[in-house]
Design a protein around this motif. Structure first.
Motif, PDB file in Angstrom:
ATOM      1  N   PRO A  38      45.173 -36.402  18.355  1.00 32.36           N
ATOM      2  CA  PRO A  38      44.195 -37.130  17.566  1.00 32.36           C
ATOM      3  C   PRO A  38      44.656 -37.395  16.034  1.00 32.36           C
ATOM      4  N   SER A  39      44.350 -38.771  15.717  1.00 33.76           N
ATOM      5  CA  SER A  39      44.548 -39.183  14.312  1.00 33.76           C
ATOM      6  C   SER A  39      43.200 -39.719  13.624  1.00 33.76           C
ATOM      7  N   PHE A  40      43.092 -38.978  12.527  1.00 31.87           N
ATOM      8  CA  PHE A  40      42.026 -39.561  11.681  1.00 31.87           C
ATOM      9  C   PHE A  40      41.797 -40.809  11.333  1.00 31.87           C
ATOM     10  N   ARG A  41      43.351 -41.268  10.900  1.00 28.46           N
ATOM     11  CA  ARG A  41      43.610 -42.812  10.387  1.00 28.46           C
ATOM     12  C   ARG A  41      43.166 -43.664  11.618  1.00 28.46           C
ATOM     13  N   ARG A  42      43.459 -43.163  12.815  1.00 32.80           N
ATOM     14  CA  ARG A  42      43.140 -44.122  14.187  1.00 32.80           C
ATOM     15  C   ARG A  42      41.713 -44.310  14.260  1.00 32.80           C
ATOM     16  N   PHE A  94      34.296 -39.798  23.535  1.00 31.26           N
ATOM     17  CA  PHE A  94      34.785 -41.162  23.540  1.00 31.26           C
ATOM     18  C   PHE A  94      35.691 -41.511  22.328  1.00 31.26           C
ATOM     19  N   LEU A  95      35.167 -41.069  21.167  1.00 33.11           N
ATOM     20  CA  LEU A  95      35.681 -41.364  19.992  1.00 33.11           C
ATOM     21  C   LEU A  95      36.926 -40.351  19.729  1.00 33.11           C
ATOM     22  N   LEU A  96      36.913 -39.483  20.114  1.00 37.49           N
ATOM     23  CA  LEU A  96      38.028 -38.262  20.200  1.00 37.49           C
ATOM     24  C   LEU A  96      39.387 -38.961  21.069  1.00 37.49           C
ATOM     25  N   PHE A  97      38.649 -39.444  22.137  1.00 33.78           N
ATOM     26  CA  PHE A  97      39.697 -40.045  23.115  1.00 33.78           C
ATOM     27  C   PHE A  97      40.322 -41.290  22.542  1.00 33.78           C
ATOM     28  N   GLU A  98      39.556 -42.007  21.964  1.00 36.46           N
ATOM     29  CA  GLU A  98      40.112 -43.040  21.264  1.00 36.46           C
ATOM     30  C   GLU A  98      41.070 -42.906  20.036  1.00 36.46           C
ATOM     31  N   ALA A  99      40.984 -41.928  19.285  1.00 36.74           N
ATOM     32  CA  ALA A  99      41.532 -41.373  18.047  1.00 36.74           C
ATOM     33  C   ALA A  99      42.958 -40.861  18.556  1.00 36.74           C
ATOM     34  N   SER A 100      42.997 -40.429  20.177  1.00 39.14           N
ATOM     35  CA  SER A 100      44.001 -39.842  20.526  1.00 39.14           C
ATOM     36  C   SER A 100      44.836 -40.862  21.095  1.00 39.14           C
ATOM     37  N   TYR A 101      44.467 -42.160  21.708  1.00 41.37           N
ATOM     38  CA  TYR A 101      45.178 -43.109  22.139  1.00 41.37           C
ATOM     39  C   TYR A 101      46.207 -43.611  21.308  1.00 41.37           C
ATOM     40  N   GLU A 120      40.398 -46.541  11.951  1.00 41.52           N
ATOM     41  CA  GLU A 120      40.580 -47.897  12.646  1.00 41.52           C
ATOM     42  C   GLU A 120      39.738 -48.421  13.557  1.00 41.52           C
ATOM     43  N   VAL A 121      39.437 -47.615  14.351  1.00 44.80           N
ATOM     44  CA  VAL A 121      38.798 -47.936  15.858  1.00 44.80           C
ATOM     45  C   VAL A 121      37.269 -48.362  15.130  1.00 44.80           C
ATOM     46  N   LEU A 122      36.873 -47.485  14.190  1.00 43.71           N
ATOM     47  CA  LEU A 122      35.479 -47.739  13.592  1.00 43.71           C
ATOM     48  C   LEU A 122      35.279 -49.066  12.887  1.00 43.71           C
TER      49      LEU A 122
END
Length: 194
Positions: A44-48, A95-102, A51-53
């Motif tokens: 998981p990336s805080f930067r990602r 879901f946010l953690l998943f997306e930050a890991s994608y 960006e997702v948000l």
């Protein structure tokens, strides 16, 4: 849980039959399989997550009314609906953690992070309490969300870069997505014949 097992059983049986293991992922054979070797998942990336948000096609930029879900969650907690609040919050955070890991959170040709779409009905539940507390704010952000997503949908929602969602520019140029009407001659073509 039972419904999930019933839904997964055919997939696991197929994977066993086709690949010799119920946990073999057929996605391995696609051209674009992720460099991580694990369904595009990475650390998981805080930067990602940011960006997702907040990126141009991010979920809070395309549907800002979702931000009021946090207000609704606090209101639910104060009203004594702690279990419901925890379930909704856990689903949203998962879901946010998943997306930050994608590896490619904006991939797949959709307006915004497409993996967050299944989360939206759950996160929308607290919007009712947010509406009771702040009706004008909720309606304003809902209208903004509708306008943004309609513009994305009727133009070319899948033609964007992660930092270039030019839906309103395309709208101004009358550059719309093809529909069934695109197969018929345009009005300008008919005017030229007369």
């Amino acid at each position: 849980g039972g419904g999930a097992i019933v839904g997964l059983a055919p997939l696991l049986a197929y994977d066993q039959w086709a690949f010799g293991s119920p946990f073999h992922v057929p996605y391995n054979y696609t051209v674009g399989f992720g460099s991580t070797g694990s369904l595009f998942l990475a650390t998981p990336s805080f930067r990602r997550l940011i960006e997702v948000l907040f990126a141009l096609p991010g979920v809070l930029r395309t549907t800002p009314v979702i931000a009021l879900a946090a207000v609704g969650l606090v209101s639910l907690y104060r009203r004594g609906y702690r279990f419901e609040m925890c379930v909704v919050a856990a689903i949203g955070l998962a879901f946010l953690l998943f997306e930050a890991s994608y590896a490619t959170p904006f991939g797949g040709g959709s307006p915004g992070p497409r993996q967050l779409i299944p989360m939206l009905p759950f996160v929308a539940l607290p919007l009712a309490t947010a509406f009771r507390r702040m009706p004008l704010t909720t309606l304003s952000l809902a209208a903004t969300s509708v306008i943004e997503m309609v513009a994305a949908t009727i133009t070319h929602p899948i033609n964007y870069g992660e930092h270039d969602a030019a839906w309103f520019h395309q709208l101004g140029l009358h550059d719309f997505s093809a529909t069934v009407l695109s197969f018929f001659p345009s009005r300008h073509f008919l005017d030229g014949l007369m």
